[in-house]
Design an enzyme around this catalytic site. Sequence first.
Site, PDB file in Angstrom:
ATOM      1  N   LYS A   1      24.920  29.124  39.044  1.00 39.38           N
ATOM      2  CA  LYS A   1      24.548  27.770  38.672  1.00 39.38           C
ATOM      3  C   LYS A   1      25.779  27.085  38.054  1.00 39.38           C
ATOM      4  O   LYS A   1      26.672  27.793  37.596  1.00 39.38           O
ATOM      5  CB  LYS A   1      23.372  27.789  37.699  1.00 39.38           C
ATOM      6  CG  LYS A   1      23.744  28.021  36.232  1.00 39.38           C
ATOM      7  CD  LYS A   1      22.590  27.718  35.316  1.00 39.38           C
ATOM      8  CE  LYS A   1      23.085  27.266  33.979  1.00 39.38           C
ATOM      9  NZ  LYS A   1      22.094  27.046  32.966  1.00 39.38           N
TER      10      LYS A   1
ATOM     11  N   LYS B   1      15.169  38.660  34.324  1.00 37.98           N
ATOM     12  CA  LYS B   1      14.723  39.226  33.045  1.00 37.98           C
ATOM     13  C   LYS B   1      13.492  40.107  33.262  1.00 37.98           C
ATOM     14  O   LYS B   1      12.599  39.760  34.027  1.00 37.98           O
ATOM     15  CB  LYS B   1      14.392  38.099  32.049  1.00 37.98           C
ATOM     16  CG  LYS B   1      15.632  37.394  31.518  1.00 37.98           C
ATOM     17  CD  LYS B   1      15.250  36.289  30.560  1.00 37.98           C
ATOM     18  CE  LYS B   1      16.456  35.501  30.117  1.00 37.98           C
ATOM     19  NZ  LYS B   1      17.268  36.196  29.122  1.00 37.98           N
TER      20      LYS B   1
ATOM     21  N   GLU C   1      17.478  27.456  21.680  1.00 34.08           N
ATOM     22  CA  GLU C   1      18.749  28.109  21.373  1.00 34.08           C
ATOM     23  C   GLU C   1      19.211  27.668  19.994  1.00 34.08           C
ATOM     24  O   GLU C   1      18.927  26.537  19.578  1.00 34.08           O
ATOM     25  CB  GLU C   1      19.816  27.703  22.395  1.00 34.08           C
ATOM     26  CG  GLU C   1      19.503  28.122  23.817  1.00 34.08           C
ATOM     27  CD  GLU C   1      20.570  27.625  24.782  1.00 34.08           C
ATOM     28  OE1 GLU C   1      21.412  28.433  25.179  1.00 34.08           O
ATOM     29  OE2 GLU C   1      20.563  26.426  25.117  1.00 34.08           O
TER      30      GLU C   1
ATOM     31  N   ARG D   1      43.140  33.168  40.923  1.00 30.34           N
ATOM     32  CA  ARG D   1      44.501  32.717  41.224  1.00 30.34           C
ATOM     33  C   ARG D   1      45.558  33.504  40.456  1.00 30.34           C
ATOM     34  O   ARG D   1      46.666  33.700  40.941  1.00 30.34           O
ATOM     35  CB  ARG D   1      44.655  31.231  40.871  1.00 30.34           C
ATOM     36  CG  ARG D   1      43.963  30.296  41.838  1.00 30.34           C
ATOM     37  CD  ARG D   1      43.968  28.906  41.285  1.00 30.34           C
ATOM     38  NE  ARG D   1      43.415  28.888  39.931  1.00 30.34           N
ATOM     39  CZ  ARG D   1      43.262  27.806  39.183  1.00 30.34           C
ATOM     40  NH1 ARG D   1      43.649  26.641  39.642  1.00 30.34           N
ATOM     41  NH2 ARG D   1      42.745  27.881  37.981  1.00 30.34           N
TER      42      ARG D   1
ATOM     43  N   HIS E   1      19.502  33.454  36.400  1.00 26.11           N
ATOM     44  CA  HIS E   1      19.423  34.759  35.740  1.00 26.11           C
ATOM     45  C   HIS E   1      18.099  34.944  35.002  1.00 26.11           C
ATOM     46  O   HIS E   1      17.726  36.076  34.698  1.00 26.11           O
ATOM     47  CB  HIS E   1      20.633  35.008  34.837  1.00 26.11           C
ATOM     48  CG  HIS E   1      20.653  34.189  33.597  1.00 26.11           C
ATOM     49  ND1 HIS E   1      21.209  32.947  33.546  1.00 26.11           N
ATOM     50  CD2 HIS E   1      20.181  34.452  32.369  1.00 26.11           C
ATOM     51  CE1 HIS E   1      21.064  32.480  32.325  1.00 26.11           C
ATOM     52  NE2 HIS E   1      20.449  33.350  31.583  1.00 26.11           N
TER      53      HIS E   1
ATOM     54  N   LYS F   1      19.153  22.810  22.113  1.00 25.87           N
ATOM     55  CA  LYS F   1      20.236  23.522  21.422  1.00 25.87           C
ATOM     56  C   LYS F   1      20.173  23.219  19.938  1.00 25.87           C
ATOM     57  O   LYS F   1      19.583  22.219  19.531  1.00 25.87           O
ATOM     58  CB  LYS F   1      21.583  23.068  21.984  1.00 25.87           C
ATOM     59  CG  LYS F   1      21.763  23.485  23.425  1.00 25.87           C
ATOM     60  CD  LYS F   1      23.192  23.399  23.860  1.00 25.87           C
ATOM     61  CE  LYS F   1      23.370  23.966  25.245  1.00 25.87           C
ATOM     62  NZ  LYS F   1      23.208  25.423  25.305  1.00 25.87           N
TER      63      LYS F   1
ATOM     64  N   ASP G   1      20.745  21.227  32.917  1.00 28.65           N
ATOM     65  CA  ASP G   1      21.276  22.546  32.585  1.00 28.65           C
ATOM     66  C   ASP G   1      20.173  23.603  32.468  1.00 28.65           C
ATOM     67  O   ASP G   1      20.405  24.766  32.769  1.00 28.65           O
ATOM     68  CB  ASP G   1      22.054  22.451  31.258  1.00 28.65           C
ATOM     69  CG  ASP G   1      22.918  23.675  30.999  1.00 28.65           C
ATOM     70  OD1 ASP G   1      23.619  24.093  31.940  1.00 28.65           O
ATOM     71  OD2 ASP G   1      22.872  24.222  29.886  1.00 28.65           O
TER      72      ASP G   1
ATOM     73  N   HIS H   1      15.938  27.030  35.112  1.00 27.66           N
ATOM     74  CA  HIS H   1      15.231  28.105  34.402  1.00 27.66           C
ATOM     75  C   HIS H   1      13.767  27.749  34.087  1.00 27.66           C
ATOM     76  O   HIS H   1      12.861  28.524  34.380  1.00 27.66           O
ATOM     77  CB  HIS H   1      15.936  28.440  33.087  1.00 27.66           C
ATOM     78  CG  HIS H   1      17.392  28.733  33.232  1.00 27.66           C
ATOM     79  ND1 HIS H   1      17.892  29.497  34.255  1.00 27.66           N
ATOM     80  CD2 HIS H   1      18.464  28.368  32.497  1.00 27.66           C
ATOM     81  CE1 HIS H   1      19.207  29.589  34.127  1.00 27.66           C
ATOM     82  NE2 HIS H   1      19.575  28.911  33.074  1.00 27.66           N
TER      83      HIS H   1
HETATM   84  P1  NAP Z   1      35.765  30.240  33.800  1.00 24.37           P
HETATM   85  O1  NAP Z   1      35.823  31.099  32.577  1.00 24.37           O
HETATM   86  O2  NAP Z   1      36.417  28.911  33.767  1.00 24.37           O
HETATM   87  O3  NAP Z   1      36.410  31.091  34.991  1.00 24.37           O
HETATM   88  C1  NAP Z   1      36.681  30.537  36.238  1.00 24.37           C
HETATM   89  C2  NAP Z   1      37.279  31.594  37.136  1.00 24.37           C
HETATM   90  O4  NAP Z   1      37.592  31.001  38.388  1.00 24.37           O
HETATM   91  C3  NAP Z   1      38.543  32.211  36.614  1.00 24.37           C
HETATM   92  O5  NAP Z   1      38.593  33.578  36.974  1.00 24.37           O
HETATM   93  C4  NAP Z   1      39.625  31.460  37.383  1.00 24.37           C
HETATM   94  O6  NAP Z   1      40.762  32.263  37.421  1.00 24.37           O
HETATM   95  C5  NAP Z   1      38.946  31.293  38.729  1.00 24.37           C
HETATM   96  N1  NAP Z   1      39.449  30.178  39.506  1.00 24.37           N
HETATM   97  C6  NAP Z   1      39.596  28.879  39.119  1.00 24.37           C
HETATM   98  N2  NAP Z   1      40.094  28.144  40.121  1.00 24.37           N
HETATM   99  C7  NAP Z   1      40.268  28.987  41.167  1.00 24.37           C
HETATM  100  C8  NAP Z   1      40.755  28.825  42.487  1.00 24.37           C
HETATM  101  N3  NAP Z   1      41.199  27.643  42.951  1.00 24.37           N
HETATM  102  N4  NAP Z   1      40.792  29.901  43.286  1.00 24.37           N
HETATM  103  C9  NAP Z   1      40.370  31.123  42.845  1.00 24.37           C
HETATM  104  N5  NAP Z   1      39.907  31.332  41.611  1.00 24.37           N
HETATM  105  C10 NAP Z   1      39.853  30.279  40.786  1.00 24.37           C
HETATM  106  O7  NAP Z   1      34.278  30.003  34.275  1.00 24.37           O
HETATM  107  P2  NAP Z   1      32.992  30.924  34.000  1.00 24.37           P
HETATM  108  O8  NAP Z   1      32.426  30.549  32.691  1.00 24.37           O
HETATM  109  O9  NAP Z   1      33.341  32.340  34.251  1.00 24.37           O
HETATM  110  O10 NAP Z   1      31.988  30.386  35.101  1.00 24.37           O
HETATM  111  C11 NAP Z   1      32.093  30.687  36.468  1.00 24.37           C
HETATM  112  C12 NAP Z   1      30.922  30.049  37.211  1.00 24.37           C
HETATM  113  O11 NAP Z   1      29.718  30.613  36.704  1.00 24.37           O
HETATM  114  C13 NAP Z   1      30.798  28.545  36.987  1.00 24.37           C
HETATM  115  O12 NAP Z   1      30.250  27.966  38.135  1.00 24.37           O
HETATM  116  C14 NAP Z   1      29.806  28.454  35.833  1.00 24.37           C
HETATM  117  O13 NAP Z   1      29.111  27.235  35.829  1.00 24.37           O
HETATM  118  C15 NAP Z   1      28.876  29.591  36.181  1.00 24.37           C
HETATM  119  N6  NAP Z   1      28.154  30.139  35.032  1.00 24.37           N
HETATM  120  C16 NAP Z   1      28.817  30.618  33.959  1.00 24.37           C
HETATM  121  C17 NAP Z   1      28.104  31.151  32.895  1.00 24.37           C
HETATM  122  C18 NAP Z   1      28.813  31.729  31.704  1.00 24.37           C
HETATM  123  O14 NAP Z   1      28.116  32.248  30.831  1.00 24.37           O
HETATM  124  N7  NAP Z   1      30.125  31.688  31.627  1.00 24.37           N
HETATM  125  C19 NAP Z   1      26.702  31.173  32.926  1.00 24.37           C
HETATM  126  C20 NAP Z   1      26.044  30.674  34.052  1.00 24.37           C
HETATM  127  C21 NAP Z   1      26.786  30.165  35.096  1.00 24.37           C
HETATM  128  P3  NAP Z   1      42.248  31.703  37.716  1.00 24.37           P
HETATM  129  O15 NAP Z   1      42.480  30.568  36.769  1.00 24.37           O
HETATM  130  O16 NAP Z   1      43.108  32.896  37.506  1.00 24.37           O
HETATM  131  O17 NAP Z   1      42.225  31.271  39.123  1.00 24.37           O
END
Ligand code: NAP
Length: 481
Positions: free
Chosen positions: A148, A182, A216, A51, A178, A330, A235, A240
């Site tokens: 996920k 590995k 972890e 966004r 993921h 954890k 989780d 996994h």
């Molecule tokens: P995050 O840091 O909260 O990022 C969310 C992203 O989505 C941001 O780029 C945000 O940007 C965008 N977004 C939010 N609302 C939106 C909308 N209405 N339209 C378009 N874009 C939107 O989350 P994250 O940690 O990267 O995780 C992303 C996904 O991956 C989640 O489902 C999470 O469960 C999964 N995941 C994450 C990890 C990890 O290590 N982080 C690991 C495994 C899985 P804007 O606010 O600019 O829109």
Amino acid sequence: MVARVIPVECFDLVIFGATGDLARRKILPGLYRRWKEGQIPEGAAIIGAARSDMDAERFRELARAALEEFLAPRDLEPAMVTRFLAMVDYVAIDARGDGGWQALADRVRPGMVRAFYLSVAPALFGDIAQRLHQRGIANRDSRIVVEKPFGKDLASARALNSALAEHFHEDQIYRIDHYLGKETVQNLMAVRFANILFEPLWNAQFIDHVQITVAETVGVGGRGEYYDNSGAMRDMVQNHLMQLLCLIAMEPPHHFEPDAMRDEKLKVIRALDPLAPGDLIRGQYRGRDGDDYLLESGNPDSRTESFVAMKLQISNWRWKGTPFYLRTGKRLKSRVSEIAVTFKEPPHSIFGESNQWRENVLVIRLQPDEGMDLRVMIKEPGPGGMRLKDVALDMSFAEALGNDLDIPDAYERLIMDVIRGNQTLFMRGDEVEAAWAWVDPVIAGWEARGDRPEAYDPGSTGPEGALMLMHRDGRRWREIR
Ligand code: NAP
């Protein structure tokens, strides 16, 4: 050593959630590393979408900062980074709004592999899939990648599957776990199915038990609120650990091919016995100085588990009678992920009572130091007679395959598999649903009883109850070193 790499076609990869943590930490750095290795063709495009209102130049700055933050200095060559960033573009889109979609439609090119990586909250999967379809941005050849958590129970996983299935066929959907990316996990398949050595022993007749540990050291930290609605079972176990269990327990597929593999994994999940309450221990780390789950989760009455240990039984000809012990948590003593396959005692010892027999154990280390070791009995060197001793036939991948071996991160491999159109290391919809169908009654059971998890000290190996789970069977967990 030069690895043979299957080339990929030129592609447009759209990353929804491109400004988020996952994109910055894993996806963009992973793409850069593959590009640096020459695996991404010139002419490919990486299009960020989120966004936040910014132009492509600003997004490239953000991407550069992410590479600098999350890659090792030896990976970063300024000229290479600049060339990589020339492939990167940005479109501001609200997944639930109307703006930006036309710009994206104009940006993607005909004749390219087209992939959409949904690195956003699962609540947005349906909205994005629908708009991609309505605007004609996705077609029958496009691929969609989802992260996920894929649901929090069977009903929500089904709803996500249906939302995606309205616009994409199953062969277009890439559900990421993921762990499957590995190197060691894939090696597990090579060890099992490319060697004659283990397969004849790979059953309840010769294997005493299997242990799967994912420990972890970090706590829930900044993810406290999210985690408190999830817990270790949802989780970590549902995805996994269940996937690792499947790879250990599955029958040999007729071919290393997506549906053949996934059919066999699905059969394992379906053969899991329901879990008896006594075969499950839930824990929660409780410490002082802020090192406390209740403080970190912001929920003083939380009953969410940060640790779980369990004993699983698989009811089929191969495994009946061999327990699989799983644990994950954890704030444990160290960060270890491993699978240990413990073989049974030989039927008769010819070396007499004075020689203490130790089990043969095959350990597959996922982290740290990816590799394998096999503990075998040998004669202790020297003139002291026939004294036995157990030693490890140890193979660190880094050592065995060259110290400078640069093992790709799981995300790097998985993204390249998406571009290649290879779904082998991704979960199929029915697999995910079957895993939830097994997990749901377990969670419903402890919720109905109102169980509180057992407290454990941060930095320990988990709650006492987990030790007892093994002790009562005359076994013990491997040490978390
Ligand atoms: P995050 O840091 O909260 O990022 C969310 C992203 O989505 C941001 O780029 C945000 O940007 C965008 N977004 C939010 N609302 C939106 C909308 N209405 N339209 C378009 N874009 C939107 O989350 P994250 O940690 O990267 O995780 C992303 C996904 O991956 C989640 O489902 C999470 O469960 C999964 N995941 C994450 C990890 C990890 O290590 N982080 C690991 C495994 C899985 P804007 O606010 O600019 O829109």
